[in-house]
Design a protein around this motif. Sequence first.
Motif, PDB file in Angstrom:
ATOM      1  N   LEU A  96      -4.227 -16.048   5.066  1.00 46.54           N
ATOM      2  CA  LEU A  96      -5.225 -17.191   5.071  1.00 46.54           C
ATOM      3  C   LEU A  96      -5.468 -17.788   3.471  1.00 46.54           C
ATOM      4  O   LEU A  96      -5.562 -18.865   3.196  1.00 46.54           O
ATOM      5  N   ALA A  97      -5.403 -16.609   2.476  1.00 50.42           N
ATOM      6  CA  ALA A  97      -5.588 -16.996   1.152  1.00 50.42           C
ATOM      7  C   ALA A  97      -4.253 -17.883   0.626  1.00 50.42           C
ATOM      8  O   ALA A  97      -4.225 -18.715  -0.146  1.00 50.42           O
ATOM      9  N   ASN A  98      -3.091 -17.443   0.958  1.00 46.75           N
ATOM     10  CA  ASN A  98      -1.961 -17.999   0.631  1.00 46.75           C
ATOM     11  C   ASN A  98      -1.013 -18.181   1.701  1.00 46.75           C
ATOM     12  O   ASN A  98      -0.270 -17.227   1.948  1.00 46.75           O
ATOM     13  N   ARG A 107      -6.225 -14.748  17.431  1.00 47.02           N
ATOM     14  CA  ARG A 107      -6.411 -15.888  16.573  1.00 47.02           C
ATOM     15  C   ARG A 107      -5.038 -16.706  16.261  1.00 47.02           C
ATOM     16  O   ARG A 107      -4.963 -17.756  15.486  1.00 47.02           O
ATOM     17  N   VAL A 144      -6.711 -23.567   9.593  1.00 48.20           N
ATOM     18  CA  VAL A 144      -7.897 -23.192   8.921  1.00 48.20           C
ATOM     19  C   VAL A 144      -7.883 -24.514   7.572  1.00 48.20           C
ATOM     20  O   VAL A 144      -6.988 -24.759   7.138  1.00 48.20           O
ATOM     21  N   ASP A 145      -9.092 -24.830   7.202  1.00 49.69           N
ATOM     22  CA  ASP A 145      -9.240 -25.814   6.095  1.00 49.69           C
ATOM     23  C   ASP A 145      -9.155 -24.791   4.851  1.00 49.69           C
ATOM     24  O   ASP A 145      -9.971 -24.124   4.390  1.00 49.69           O
ATOM     25  N   HIS A 188      -8.551 -26.273   1.762  1.00 53.03           N
ATOM     26  CA  HIS A 188      -8.555 -27.085   0.657  1.00 53.03           C
ATOM     27  C   HIS A 188      -9.638 -26.630  -0.257  1.00 53.03           C
ATOM     28  O   HIS A 188     -10.476 -26.238  -0.120  1.00 53.03           O
ATOM     29  N   HIS A 194     -15.870 -28.108   3.381  1.00 50.58           N
ATOM     30  CA  HIS A 194     -14.776 -29.142   2.749  1.00 50.58           C
ATOM     31  C   HIS A 194     -15.233 -29.869   1.448  1.00 50.58           C
ATOM     32  O   HIS A 194     -14.528 -29.950   0.575  1.00 50.58           O
ATOM     33  N   GLY A 207     -14.979 -27.038  -1.162  1.00 54.43           N
ATOM     34  CA  GLY A 207     -13.643 -26.490  -1.285  1.00 54.43           C
ATOM     35  C   GLY A 207     -13.543 -25.100  -0.942  1.00 54.43           C
ATOM     36  O   GLY A 207     -12.913 -24.398  -1.682  1.00 54.43           O
ATOM     37  N   THR A 224     -12.908 -22.050   1.882  1.00 59.68           N
ATOM     38  CA  THR A 224     -12.663 -21.837   3.360  1.00 59.68           C
ATOM     39  C   THR A 224     -13.714 -20.720   3.952  1.00 59.68           C
ATOM     40  O   THR A 224     -14.144 -19.885   3.193  1.00 59.68           O
ATOM     41  N   ILE A 271     -14.655 -18.260   7.232  1.00 56.20           N
ATOM     42  CA  ILE A 271     -14.207 -17.612   8.213  1.00 56.20           C
ATOM     43  C   ILE A 271     -15.330 -16.568   8.997  1.00 56.20           C
ATOM     44  O   ILE A 271     -15.913 -15.882   7.959  1.00 56.20           O
ATOM     45  N   GLY A 329      -8.419  -8.905   1.419  1.00 55.39           N
ATOM     46  CA  GLY A 329      -7.026  -9.497   1.618  1.00 55.39           C
ATOM     47  C   GLY A 329      -7.314 -10.821   0.774  1.00 55.39           C
ATOM     48  O   GLY A 329      -6.350 -10.947   0.089  1.00 55.39           O
ATOM     49  N   PHE A 330      -8.492 -11.781   1.081  1.00 52.33           N
ATOM     50  CA  PHE A 330      -8.295 -12.882   0.388  1.00 52.33           C
ATOM     51  C   PHE A 330      -8.327 -12.762  -1.265  1.00 52.33           C
ATOM     52  O   PHE A 330      -7.592 -13.404  -1.785  1.00 52.33           O
ATOM     53  N   ALA A 388      -4.889 -11.666  -2.722  1.00 56.21           N
ATOM     54  CA  ALA A 388      -4.092 -12.759  -2.894  1.00 56.21           C
ATOM     55  C   ALA A 388      -4.583 -13.981  -3.905  1.00 56.21           C
ATOM     56  O   ALA A 388      -4.115 -14.975  -3.973  1.00 56.21           O
ATOM     57  N   THR A 402      -7.713 -15.215  -4.209  1.00 58.62           N
ATOM     58  CA  THR A 402      -8.943 -16.042  -4.045  1.00 58.62           C
ATOM     59  C   THR A 402     -10.213 -15.763  -4.095  1.00 58.62           C
ATOM     60  O   THR A 402     -10.617 -14.407  -3.590  1.00 58.62           O
TER      61      THR A 402
END
Lengths: 283, 552
Positions: A81-83, A111, A261-262, A264, B223, B226, B228, B230, B244-245, B248, B250
């Motif tokens: 989801l991050a990348n 999902r 998923v957004d 942005h 949005h 900016g 995400t 979940i 995990g985010f 990577a 974030t």
Amino acid sequence: MTGTNFVTSAQNTWCPGCGNFSIQHTLKNLLSDLEKEGTDPETIVLVTGIGCHAKMADYLNVNSFYAIHGRAIPVAAGIKLANRDLTVICCVGDGDAYAEGLDHLVFAAKRNIDITVLVHNNRVYGLTVGQYTPTSPLGFRGKSTPAGTLEYPINPLDLMLASGATYVARGYTRRMDQLKALIREGVRHKGFSFVDILQICATFFPVTDHYNARVYDLQAHDPGDFNQACEKAREWDYNSDAPVPLGLFYQRAAPALNEKVDSHRLPEKEREQAIYRFLASRQ
Amino acid sequence: MVQDVSVLVGGRAGEGINNAGMVIAHLLNRLGYYVYMYYDYPSLIRGGHNFALVRGRDRPVGVHRESADFVIALNQETLLRHKDRFIPRTATVFNSDAVHGNGEAVSVKDALHAENAPEIMGNSVMIGAFAKVAGIPWDDVVTVFSRHLPKGTQQNLAVARRGYDQVSMVSPIGHAGGNTPRALLTGNEAIGLGLAAGGLGAYVSYPMTPSSSLLHFLAENAHNLGVTVIHPENEIAVMLMALGFSYAGTRTAVGTSGGGFCLMTEGLSLAGMAEVPVVLVVSQRTGPSTGLPTYTAQSDLLFVLHAGHGEFPRFVVAPGDAAQAYSWSAVAMDIAWKFQVPSFILSDKTLSEGVYCIDPKIHAGSLTECTREWDGPAPYERYRDTESGISPLLVPGTKGAVVKVNSYAHDAAGISTEDADIVRQMTEKRLRKAGGLSAALAEYETVLHEGPETAETAVICWGSVRGVCSEVCSDMGIRMVQPVVLAPFPVESIRTALDGVRRLIAVEENATGQLGTLLRLFGIPVDTEILHCNGRPLTPEVLSGRLQGVLS
């Protein structure tokens, strides 16, 4: 760039004859193939749980997140989801995926997150030296069940089909060409891919002869037919002596979560402006 | 003379009491008051009694009062339940269709009927009537409705006017001197904006009061900011997905309350071992276990400080109001990434769901760029041992780097090891980060203090209780000390803030005195503890009574 050495110098501590060697070899070859076909090895991430299978993270020279027991799948989902440009392969054990982290497996399928889950299903806890798992047969005598288990195993393929998995396959470590093809297609599949890999535990559940006598390749099977997939998945319930079909049971194209998923993001200046706009709206 | 207005609005759950309170808060904001709102509701969806206490002052305010200058009663129960809040000057506005009482009667039914308006607009009738009773200029009502009730503004204003015209001015409150309206925010909204200012890219959370409104706020504004957002299957997944985010690249936060945080502790230790940055927002409610879901407590301080197995550094900040929540949330995110540690924002129901006013131009500081180029020899090592203990942080996808993180004891490259020397070396490396973190915090006001420097009596408190302590201590000429950062524990700054104090009183909303325990552990004696544990926040009346009891 090609020719990356995908094996680290970490000392391998799997037992002689362990099914994990075949899976490691298969993954190593698959990584080489992907590299030759133009995938940057830097964009591949391996996520593992805890157990014998999980040593894959130490042995393969790729990005890895050596997570905790049962929890590899949510980590893998977060990474994807991050990348979304990363290819995420998740190695888990049967204790990992079907016991400690069953909820995460079901929800990853629900999902349709674009990760590939490979379950090293040896139907026993190896690293904790021999207890039954959710796929051990009824009556399995392990260290926690010396008189034999009192529970029937679950059928993970059936469970995955019911959970909405869009790629459901079963492989066997002694059918390596087929296994590689199944994993490869799973990685290519744009959505949640599940491969249950039958492997023996050389020390605690050495059932090679049993599997060799019963496995067969799915033939004249339409992976697009959900009912047929369910029927074939139920042919063997992980308990009986029935024939054990191998191959791709089910595949369906569906938008993956990571595409929906957004994701942005805002540059720092714009983010700051958005914050001040919000504060002004509350004056 | 202090200008201090307290307005109670009460009715059944589902009648929009929270929104009515917000509109009243905005009206007071327009009149130049500093504003705070407490919202009290039971754990149910329909029925039951909800009320909001809105307070306006001519000076900063962070707590409601027991007494009410105005009571707006949508139902009879409001008058029955809150009879102790009445004082001689209390002016009552009530819905005469549902309530028998004394004061200003308003027929909501008639007002709605005249404008052919739906029942949902009943609150607007009552607010219009309150505005008249309190002498709030009609223009301010128009401004507030136009800005903050964007749906059906004209019809809402029309019914409000019908309420306004049904009653007479009883107790005009006047203007409080503030020129520009401040921004009204809940603590959770302030945390969300602060995290965004800190570069938040993902928020992962499973609903649990009183953290849920942060999830809702960020989901609603995902949005625009900016981010995400979940909502996974449970808090275990929340924590692991967040890691995990973060792995990577974030900047990620999770949010929960005590029970959900119990489930996150497994992943917390992983974050500590694997050195994956993450921010955890823990908003306390009354425990143990399910406890009182919608009421407050400060009973998880020691839990958050010690949660997780094994030893690893962490950062814990407990903001006391929305402005602190905003600024420190950005800092918490920055610290998580700079030091690659779990970073906590410890809130509670009072802060999370209370409405505060803040300067709309508030600045949150600037971000640290922490993803560094690898300047060591190839190959990249995720856990390279350094003087600070902080290893260069690269993310998967970086050319030429294999990024291996590991829950097992590992070597510099991230490969599992059981080698005694490497295990010791890596343990020391991880813990060395705590020293740098403490040193970095010297740049921040980790301990706030107010009141006369000569006062020999001091109150020490943490978190949302600062609102009530600040007010009462100021009235009584007592020094007030608020450690905002609780890990690493700013013991030297606390000592400095307490210089000359001969009597130290700890005020906490828990039953065992958790800050007091911590202070004693660090060699700071606490003379008296004022503890309060019924789920309801301390009020100035209650605290001043207890302080007088202790001091006499």
